[in-house]
Every structure is written in C-alpha cells, then in structure tokens.
Design an enzyme around this catalytic site. Structure first.
Site, PDB file in Angstrom:
ATOM      1  CD  GLU A 139      -3.050  -0.498  -0.032  1.00 50.15           C
ATOM      2  OE1 GLU A 139      -3.056  -0.170  -1.241  1.00 50.15           O
ATOM      3  OE2 GLU A 139      -3.597  -1.520   0.392  1.00 50.15           O
ATOM      4  CG  HIS A 140      -0.135   4.790   0.575  1.00 48.31           C
ATOM      5  ND1 HIS A 140      -0.636   5.947   0.031  1.00 48.31           N
ATOM      6  CD2 HIS A 140      -1.111   4.283   1.367  1.00 48.31           C
ATOM      7  CE1 HIS A 140      -1.872   6.144   0.505  1.00 48.31           C
ATOM      8  NE2 HIS A 140      -2.182   5.145   1.305  1.00 48.31           N
ATOM      9  N   GLY A 190     -16.475   5.195  -3.805  1.00 50.53           N
ATOM     10  CA  GLY A 190     -15.913   5.883  -2.634  1.00 50.53           C
ATOM     11  C   GLY A 190     -15.515   4.950  -1.502  1.00 50.53           C
ATOM     12  CB  SER A 241     -12.487   6.641 -10.173  1.00 48.33           C
ATOM     13  OG  SER A 241     -11.516   6.327  -9.227  1.00 48.33           O
ATOM     14  CD  GLU A 272      -8.172   8.800 -10.740  1.00 47.69           C
ATOM     15  OE1 GLU A 272      -8.710   7.881 -11.400  1.00 47.69           O
ATOM     16  OE2 GLU A 272      -8.623   9.232  -9.676  1.00 47.69           O
ATOM     17  CG  ASP A 330      -6.135   2.052  -7.935  1.00 50.79           C
ATOM     18  OD1 ASP A 330      -5.491   1.189  -7.303  1.00 50.79           O
ATOM     19  OD2 ASP A 330      -6.500   3.132  -7.437  1.00 50.79           O
TER      20      ASP A 330
HETATM   21  C1  GLA Z   1      -5.097   4.682  -4.259  1.00 50.90           C
HETATM   22  C2  GLA Z   1      -4.298   5.050  -5.498  1.00 50.90           C
HETATM   23  C3  GLA Z   1      -3.274   3.980  -5.844  1.00 50.90           C
HETATM   24  C4  GLA Z   1      -2.431   3.618  -4.614  1.00 50.90           C
HETATM   25  C5  GLA Z   1      -3.309   3.353  -3.399  1.00 50.90           C
HETATM   26  C6  GLA Z   1      -2.515   3.145  -2.135  1.00 50.90           C
HETATM   27  O1  GLA Z   1      -5.888   3.555  -4.531  1.00 50.90           O
HETATM   28  O2  GLA Z   1      -5.158   5.234  -6.598  1.00 50.90           O
HETATM   29  O3  GLA Z   1      -2.479   4.404  -6.908  1.00 50.90           O
HETATM   30  O4  GLA Z   1      -1.481   4.613  -4.355  1.00 50.90           O
HETATM   31  O5  GLA Z   1      -4.219   4.414  -3.176  1.00 50.90           O
HETATM   32  O6  GLA Z   1      -1.772   1.989  -2.233  1.00 50.90           O
END
Ligand code: GLA
Length: 382
Positions: A34-35, A124, A130, A162, A174
């Site tokens: 994540e991130h 959301g 999205s 985006e 995503d």
């Molecule tokens: C959102 C962003 C992704 C990613 C996640 C965190 O979903 O769209 O690109 O950074 O947060 O992992």
C-alpha cells in the site's frame, strides 16, 4: 432480469436503439503493497467480481452522450469537435471525458458514441470504481476507434486522465490491475518498470473484503501530503525513489530528517519487502505467513504511514478475533473504505456473520461484506 439486460433496456430507453457493444472493467482489492506504487515499488492487487459496464453505440456525429444508471440516470454530453472540459455537475462523467481527452492528446481520432454506464463497484469505498470506469471507457473507445495501444499504455493513459484531467494524483496500480489482471490470480507489479507477473492466490483460503461504510473524506489532501513526504524522504536519503532505500540507510540519515518523514519512509521500505515475502508465501501456499504479513502491513500503515482511522482499526480487530481469519488489513488509500481479509475457506460463512454482527454492535453501522473472486482485466462482453 440480469444486470446486462437492464443495461441494454435502459440504453434503448435513453437512446432509442439497442447498443452495439457491451464492455466491462473490474474494480480491485490490493492484497498487500500500500502506497508503494508512487514510490517505484511493488504491489500485489487482484481484480474483483465487482465491475463497471458500458453499453455503447456509434453515432454519426462527434457527440459523446452518456447516461449514468447508478446516478439517477443523470446525463452528460460533450463534443469531440471542441476542447473537452470537466462537468462539475456530473462528476462521474469526468472519468469518461478524461479518457477521451488523454486519447485525443495522443492524436487518436475518436467517433461519437452513445454510452450507458452501470456498475456494482461501490463508489468511494476504495475498490477503485473510478479506475474501473476509466479503463472501461478506454476499452470502449478502443473497440470503436480500433487504434493500436498496448495494455500497459492503455493503463498509463487512464492514469494520466485521472492525474491531469480529473486532478487526483493517484499511482498506476488501480488502472494497471483493471487492465492486465488474470482470472484466478493476483498480479505482482513492479511500479518502476511496469513489469508484472501472475502470482497464485493462497489456496484453501478466501479473500473477503469488508466495507467499513466510512467514506474516505480526507483522502485527497492527505494522499498528496504523503506523496510529498515520500519525495522529501527520497531526497534526504539521496535515492531516486524510496524503492531504492534500505532500513540501514534510513538509520544513517534519520537524525537529520523530520520524525514523520522517517516514519513514512520506514513504511515504504518495510512494505516493499513484505510484498515480495507475500508472493513467496503465496507460491509456497504458506497461508499463515501470508496472513502475518497482512497484519504487519496494517500496523505499519496505522503507526508509520498514519492512513488508518477508528473504523478501519475496529474492523481489523473484529476480523482477527474471528475463527479462521489468517490476516486483516486496510486496503487502498486508507482514511475509510475497506479492509481485506484472508480467511480459511471453510470458515468464511461464520466469519462474514461474525464480523457483520460485531461491527454493527460496536459502530452501529451495517458493513457491506464481499467474498471476492479474482477476475480478468477489462474485456468486450459482446
Ligand atoms: C489509491 C491510489 C493507488 C495507490 C493506493 C494506495 O488507490 O489510486 O495508486 O497509491 O491508493 O496503495
């Protein structure tokens, strides 16, 4: 009537004829990583059986007319003859507009289209509705305009829509998974060079997604703050991106760095390692190791990256107390939305009932719980 029949009927009601094509693109759940995507790192998402659908028909002129069946059949339209603008009153339409905008910037000539949009990816809640809509729109335009574009470039183009048109600074994860997923698998993505490989899903266990129903209020501003903190950390550590940093290097420099920046960097460094360990665990079908890494990921996101919230922490705590739960963590950007859980297959029914009961008792909100199958990336349905 099936969803697709409803979509066709509604298309006909709105536009007076049946659609020529129906396209789909899935939402996603991130198992771990994540991130890390905007730090040139590793992620391990899977596409889920919650999808966006577009029914489409070519027009003879340069208009793109849209109807959103999930938003009270609101309508929005734009012309391909003039520069494409945002529609602030119908923000759902900006994902389609943004994709058309990004395609035209690449010199691609698009036909006018009538589009009916419907999906079952909750909006959301961090399951990438999205990105699914962007990828579905891109697949629709590609089907009608017949232009050559690799799947990776299609995902990148959607990310650009985006970032630059909608104005949200997301990473590539995503759009990438919604485009390139393989059914029955998770996808290990190296977000530096965009190489990827299928990873097996742990066998004998099920991926369960629990929606806290807390909508992600702070997410945009905090997301951008985290990105800036990561860039600062990379600069201070003298590396191109945090992907290239190590805990040893962090220890050498941490006295000169602000405390929060050190913590953000520590999350990214440890999370990248956890993704690779999780893929190794999945390959050996070591469910316990995989679940433990998920738990560690949540702790790191909560304590170091500071993107959890009370509802997510409560949901994770309740999940872990259920029999058969191997691991639980927040998934997506954080600040609300969903958790992802690894649950022994034979314990899933009791897990779902137990979490729903307990979460309602403690938070006074009924959560949505999804048992997820791993789906293919975007495709033409008919
Ligand atoms: C959102 C962003 C992704 C990613 C996640 C965190 O979903 O769209 O690109 O950074 O947060 O992992």
């Amino acid at each position: 009537m099936s969803n697709l029949e409803t979509l066709q009927t509604e298309f006909a009601k709105t536009f007076g004829t049946l659609p020529e094509r129906i396209l789909r693109a899935p939402g996603r759940v991130n198992l771990i990583g994540e991130h890390t995507d905007y730090n040139d790192g590793f992620v391990l998402p899977m596409a889920i059986d919650r999808e966006m659908f577009i029914a489409a028909r070519r027009r003879d002129d340069q208009l793109v007319r849209m109807v959103a069946l999930d938003f009270d059949s609101q309508r929005s339209e734009f012309s391909l003859d003039v520069p494409i603008e945002c529609d602030d009153a119908n923000r759902w339409s900006n994902y389609v507009r943004g994709v058309a905008w990004a395609l035209r910037r690449r010199g691609i000539v698009l036909p006018g289209l009538d589009l009916a949009i419907q999906g079952n990816v909750p909006v959301g809640s961090g399951l990438s509705s999205s990105a699914a809509l962007e990828v579905c729109a891109a697949t629709t335009f590609q089907t009608f305009a017949q232009f050559e574009m690799s799947k990776i470039n299609l995902a990148r183009m959607c990310q650009q829509a985006e970032n630059e048109f909608v104005g949200v600074q997301s990473g590539i994860m995503d759009q990438f998974i919604s485009t390139l997923a393989h059914a029955g698998h998770a996808l290990l993505i190296d977000c530096r060079d965009l190489s990827y490989e299928n990873a097996p899903l742990p066998r004998g266990a099920t991926i369960v997604v629990c929606d806290t129903m807390k909508r992600r209020g702070l997410v945009d501003s905090e997301y951008n703050t985290r990105r800036a903190e990561c860039e600062q950390a990379a600069r201070q550590l003298g590396v191109k991106a945090l992907r290239d940093a190590s805990l040893e290097r962090l220890a050498q420099f941490e006295n000169k760095m602000p405390r929060n920046v050190v913590r953000r960097a520590r999350h990214i460094i440890t999370e990248n390692a956890r993704v690779l360990q999780a893929v190794a665990a999945a390959r050996q079908n070591d469910l316990v190791a995989f679940g433990k890494l998920m738990n560690e990921s949540h702790a790191s996101l909560k304590n170091d990256y500071a993107v959890s919230c009370a509802e997510l922490d409560t949901m994770v705590e309740i999940a872990r107390a259920q029999r058969g739960c191997l691991g639980a963590r927040l998934t997506g950007a954080g600040f609300g939305g969903c958790t992802v859980n690894l649950v022994y297959a034979d314990a899933v029914d009791a897990f779902v009932a137990g979490v729903a009961r307990e979460y309602h008792a403690r938070v006074r909100i009924a959560p949505q719980i999804y048992i997820c199958r791993a789906m293919d990336g975007a495709s033409v349905v008919k």
